[in-house]
Design an enzyme around this catalytic site. Sequence first.
Site, PDB file in Angstrom:
ATOM      1  N   CYS A 302       0.717  -0.869  -0.113  1.00  0.00           N
ATOM      2  CA  CYS A 302      -0.227   0.362   0.178  1.00  0.00           C
ATOM      3  C   CYS A 302       0.810   0.595  -0.104  1.00  0.00           C
ATOM      4  O   CYS A 302       0.275   2.529  -0.315  1.00  0.00           O
ATOM      5  CB  CYS A 302      -0.684  -0.295   1.219  1.00  0.00           C
ATOM      6  SG  CYS A 302       0.000  -0.574   2.323  1.00  0.00           S
ATOM      7  N   GLU A 399      -4.075   4.208  -7.679  1.00  0.00           N
ATOM      8  CA  GLU A 399      -3.129   2.870  -7.102  1.00  0.00           C
ATOM      9  C   GLU A 399      -3.337   1.674  -8.197  1.00  0.00           C
ATOM     10  O   GLU A 399      -4.047   1.019  -8.371  1.00  0.00           O
ATOM     11  CB  GLU A 399      -4.003   2.238  -5.722  1.00  0.00           C
ATOM     12  CG  GLU A 399      -2.611   1.690  -5.434  1.00  0.00           C
ATOM     13  CD  GLU A 399      -2.687   1.163  -3.780  1.00  0.00           C
ATOM     14  OE1 GLU A 399      -4.158   0.460  -3.794  1.00  0.00           O
ATOM     15  OE2 GLU A 399      -1.919   1.032  -2.453  1.00  0.00           O
TER      16      GLU A 399
END
Length: 495
Positions: A302, A399
Site C-alpha cells: 500500500c 493505485e
Amino acid sequence: MTVTLDRNVEAFIGSPRQLFINGQWVNAASGKTFETPNPATGETLARVAEGDAEDINRAVRAARAAFDSGPWSRMTPSERGRIVWKIGDLILEHVDELAQLESLDNGKPFLVAQAADVPLAADLFHYMAGWATKIEGNTIDISVPYMPGANFHSYTLREPIGVVGQIIPWNFPLLMAAWKLGPALTTGCTVVLKPAEQTPLTALRLAELIAEAGVPDGVVNVVPGFGETAGAALASNDDVDKVAFTGSTEVGKLIVQAAAGNLKKLTLELGGKSPNIVFDDAESSAVEGAANAIFFNHGQCCVAGSRLFVHESRYDEVVDGVAEIAKSIKLGSGLDPATQMGPLVSDEQFRRVTGFLESGRADGATALAGGGRFGDRGYFVEPTVLTNTRPDMKVVREEIFGPVVVAESFSSLDEIAAQANDTTYGLGAGIWTRDISKAHALAKKIRAGTIWINCYNVFDASLPFGGYKQSGWGREMGHEVLNNYTEVKAVTTLL
Ligand code: ADP
C-alpha cells in the site's frame, strides 16, 4: 532449483483446511470449500473451507462469549502478556515452515518471507506483549465551576473495546494478521479474523500456534471466505464492537457503510500512491532505493513508492538507473532461491495490473523498462518504469498495486511539495538528499503518515503506521494502535 518443502507444509496443504471457531476446527456450515491457487503456476495449492455469513455469525457469538464471560478478560495483564509473547516465540520456532507457506500461497520469494515477513510478525507479538502491563489511565484534578467548594476524585480507565472483526489483505498475509491480532490480544479484546481469500493459509497455521501458546477458546477465531459474503457479514454484524480493516480504499468505503448499523468503531489502513523524491544532491544509492521502493513485494505494498520524482538535473541518470535495475530483476517461482521477484498474487491482480499498463500505453506513456507479462504461465508481470506521463493519467492517479512506477521531474522545493501532495492518498513518502534540513522541511509539508529520509520500506513494530486523507483512519503498530483497541472511561467520586 527449489527449496525442499518442510514436512509440515506438505501435510498442511495436503488436506482441506477448516475454519477455526471457538477453539475447534470445523467445516463451513454450507459444507463449501474454495481453492487457493499457487500464483507461480495457476494450479490448485490447497482447498479451504469457505466461511460465509452463518460461519461469521457463529464465530462472533464465540468471540462475544469469550469476551463477556471467558477467562481472557479475567486474566491479569501479565498473564496475557506472557501468552502474547509466546505466540512470537512459536512463530520464530516455525520460520521456514511459515515462510514456505507464505511463498506458495502469495508468490513472494521464500527468502524474503524468511528474512522479513515472518521475523517481523514475531517481533510484533513480542513488542505488543510488553504493552499488556503498561496500559494505564490517569488521575485528573477537576474544577466543576458550577459546584463551588466540592471536592472530587476523578480517574480514567482504559478498557478493551470488546469483540473485534479484522479483515486483512493478501500482500503480507501473516504480517497483516500479526499487526491486527497483536494489539487486540494485548488489550484483552477477542477477535474474528477474516484472511484474504487469495491467501488464507498462514493465518490458519497461525491459529494453531495461537492455540498452542495458550490463548483460550473463542478468543481468536479465523474464518476464511470471500469479501462480499464473509467480509461483509463481519463488517455489518451488530455484535462486533470494532472493525479493523486493511485493503483497498474502495472496499474501505463499503466497510464504513456496513459499520453504520451499530456505529462500531473503525480503523482503516487503505491505499496509497506514494511519492518518492530524489533531489539533485542525493547519494547515488537513491537509485537502488527508488527501485526497492516500488519493486519490493512486486509493488504489492500500500505504501509502494509508485510516483518517482527526480530533480531535473539528475532525471536521466536516476530514471535510467531504476530502469536498468528493473530489467535485471530475476523473476521466477518464490521457492527458487535465485528469484528476486515472484508472480503477482492472483489472476485478478494480474489482469488489473496489465490493464493499467495498457491504459498507460493508450494515454501516451512510454515503458522505459518492462511494460507487459513475463513468461506464459503464472501471474508474472515485468518490473516497469513509465515515463512521458501527465498528472491526469490513470497510471499516475490510481493505485496500481503492482511493479509499476511512473517517473516525473521537478525543479524546486515548493513545486515538489505541491506535486507530492497532488493525490487523494496520504500513506507514505520518500525523500533522498544530503541536505537534512531540506529533508525535514519537506517532511513537514507532505501530508502522509510515514516519511522515509534516505531509506524506504523501513518498518518496525514500534513505529505508528497509517494514512492521511483517503489512505485511512487510525494507526497500526506503535503504542498509538492501543488507543484503537481500548475505550476510555472517566470515573468521578464526590469526596
Ligand atoms: P484487493 O482489491 O487488493 O484484493 P480488497 O480491499 O478487495 O483488496 O480486499 C481486502 C480484504 O477485504 C480481503 O480480505 C477481502 O476479502 C475483503 N473484502 C473485499 N470486499 C469486501 C466487502 N465488501 N466487505 C468486507 N470485506 C471485503
